[in-house]
Write an enzyme that holds these catalytic residues in place. Structure first.
Site, PDB file in Angstrom:
ATOM      1  CE  LYS A 170      -3.885  -2.367   2.188  1.00 40.09           C
ATOM      2  NZ  LYS A 170      -4.688  -2.698   3.344  1.00 40.09           N
ATOM      3  CD  GLN A 188      -3.697  -4.324   6.548  1.00 38.94           C
ATOM      4  OE1 GLN A 188      -3.848  -3.258   5.968  1.00 38.94           O
ATOM      5  NE2 GLN A 188      -3.998  -5.471   5.984  1.00 38.94           N
ATOM      6  CG  ASP A 200      -9.589   0.446   5.266  1.00 40.65           C
ATOM      7  OD1 ASP A 200      -9.487   0.127   4.071  1.00 40.65           O
ATOM      8  OD2 ASP A 200      -8.988  -0.119   6.183  1.00 40.65           O
TER       9      ASP A 200
HETATM   10  N1  GUN Z   1      -7.050  -6.477   6.109  1.00 43.97           N
HETATM   11  C1  GUN Z   1      -7.311  -7.145   4.973  1.00 43.97           C
HETATM   12  N2  GUN Z   1      -7.858  -6.321   4.054  1.00 43.97           N
HETATM   13  C2  GUN Z   1      -7.942  -5.101   4.630  1.00 43.97           C
HETATM   14  C3  GUN Z   1      -8.425  -3.839   4.185  1.00 43.97           C
HETATM   15  O1  GUN Z   1      -8.905  -3.659   3.056  1.00 43.97           O
HETATM   16  N3  GUN Z   1      -8.343  -2.839   5.086  1.00 43.97           N
HETATM   17  C4  GUN Z   1      -7.853  -3.025   6.337  1.00 43.97           C
HETATM   18  N4  GUN Z   1      -7.823  -1.979   7.145  1.00 43.97           N
HETATM   19  N5  GUN Z   1      -7.391  -4.172   6.780  1.00 43.97           N
HETATM   20  C5  GUN Z   1      -7.444  -5.209   5.927  1.00 43.97           C
END
Ligand code: GUN
Length: 284
Positions: A51, A95, A118
């Site tokens: 990311k 995350q 998110d």
């Molecule tokens: N863990 C797995 N996919 C995601 C996501 O799209 N966002 C977040 N914050 N955690 C994740």
């Protein structure tokens, strides 16, 4: 005849290149994504690293807060609270999952809706339910981008989303059901009776249950679009919810795993970050 493979890597690259061009054209203001990662889970570290790498390619600044696996609830909340109050931070991504013993809800509650890249907070989810403009969670948005890119018909079609998580299944069901998209959506889950029969009716099938290769060829209507969002860690590596080889012989469209919805989650995160900076009036 084989299915059309929906290339998430290529579409992500297109999105990132478009963002890079737009951000370069903005001149001075910096668009900043903050990532928060608690603990030492290897795949989570790799996701967050990619990311941040793609944010840099798009011309964004990223700021990273890493906390030890034994961080307390108060420590995590203090870090997120500080990012929420910092005007130089435009998007905040925590995350998930957090390590056992930490409650994600009060942490997410600290993220202001306009920084919620998110789309997971109550306000963002509430806006989605109400059909109002807002930031939408990244994987569902990425799936919708793939369906649009490959011109998969949705209006009046049957969609089945297998899995009802707040991260993917629930928001994606709402997006597929939205006016303008107009699919007829069924949410299936671990308690659904005879899931194979339910899936077999669908023109669009989304595997988001985290059950390795649970969508098999006999469950797929010929010509259906099959989207794999599942991630299972098995002894033979990371495996999706779709039994790719046999299903690709029957489906009309299919996402590979890896290289399908994963890259599109990142593309959507970066689109959301620019949108968040716009919501905060930092860029036009
Ligand atoms: N863990 C797995 N996919 C995601 C996501 O799209 N966002 C977040 N914050 N955690 C994740």
């Amino acid at each position: 005849m084989g299915a059309i493979v929906m290339d998430g890597n290529a579409l992500r690259d297109e999105v990132v290149a478009g963002l890079a061009e737009r951000i370069a054209g903005l001149g001075s203001p910096e668009v900043c994504l903050a990532t928060v990662l608690v603990g030492d889970d290897g795949p989570s570290h790799r996701y967050v690293a990619s990311k941040r790498r793609k944010a840099a390619e798009a011309g964004m600044v990223s700021r990273h807060e890493g906390l030890a696996a034994d961080a307390t609830q108060a420590e995590v909340e203090a870090v997120v609270g500080a990012l929420a109050a910092d005007d130089s931070v435009h998007g905040i991504l925590v995350q998930l999952p957090l390590p056992d013993g930490l409650d994600p809800e009060p942490v997410l509650d600290l993220i202001p809706a306009e920084k919620d890249v998110d789309g997971l907070t109550e306000r963002s989810m509430g806006r989605l339910v109400r059909g109002r403009a807002g930031l939408v969670s990244c994987t569902p948005l990425g799936v919708m981008r793939l369906l649009e890119k490959y011109a998969v018909p949705t209006s009046g079609r049957r969609a089945v989303v297998v899995g009802r998580s707040t991260l993917v299944g629930l928001p994606l069901s709402l997006l597929l059901n939205r006016k303008g998209v107009d699919a007829t959506v069924t949410m299936a889950h671990s308690r659904t009776a005879d899931v194979a029969t339910v899936v077999r009716e669908a023109d669009i099938i989304v595997g988001a249950a985290g059950q390795a290769r649970m969508i098999t060829a006999d469950m797929v209507k010929p010509g259906a679009a099959v989207i794999d969002v599942g991630v299972s860690r098995t002894e033979s590596g990371i495996v999706g919810d779709v039994d790719f080889g046999p299903v690709s012989e029957v489906a009309g469209w299919i996402t590979p795993m890896p290289g399908g919805t994963g890259p599109m989650t990142i593309a959507s995160l970066l689109e959301n970050t620019l949108a968040a900076a716009q919501l905060q009036g930092v860029v036009s």
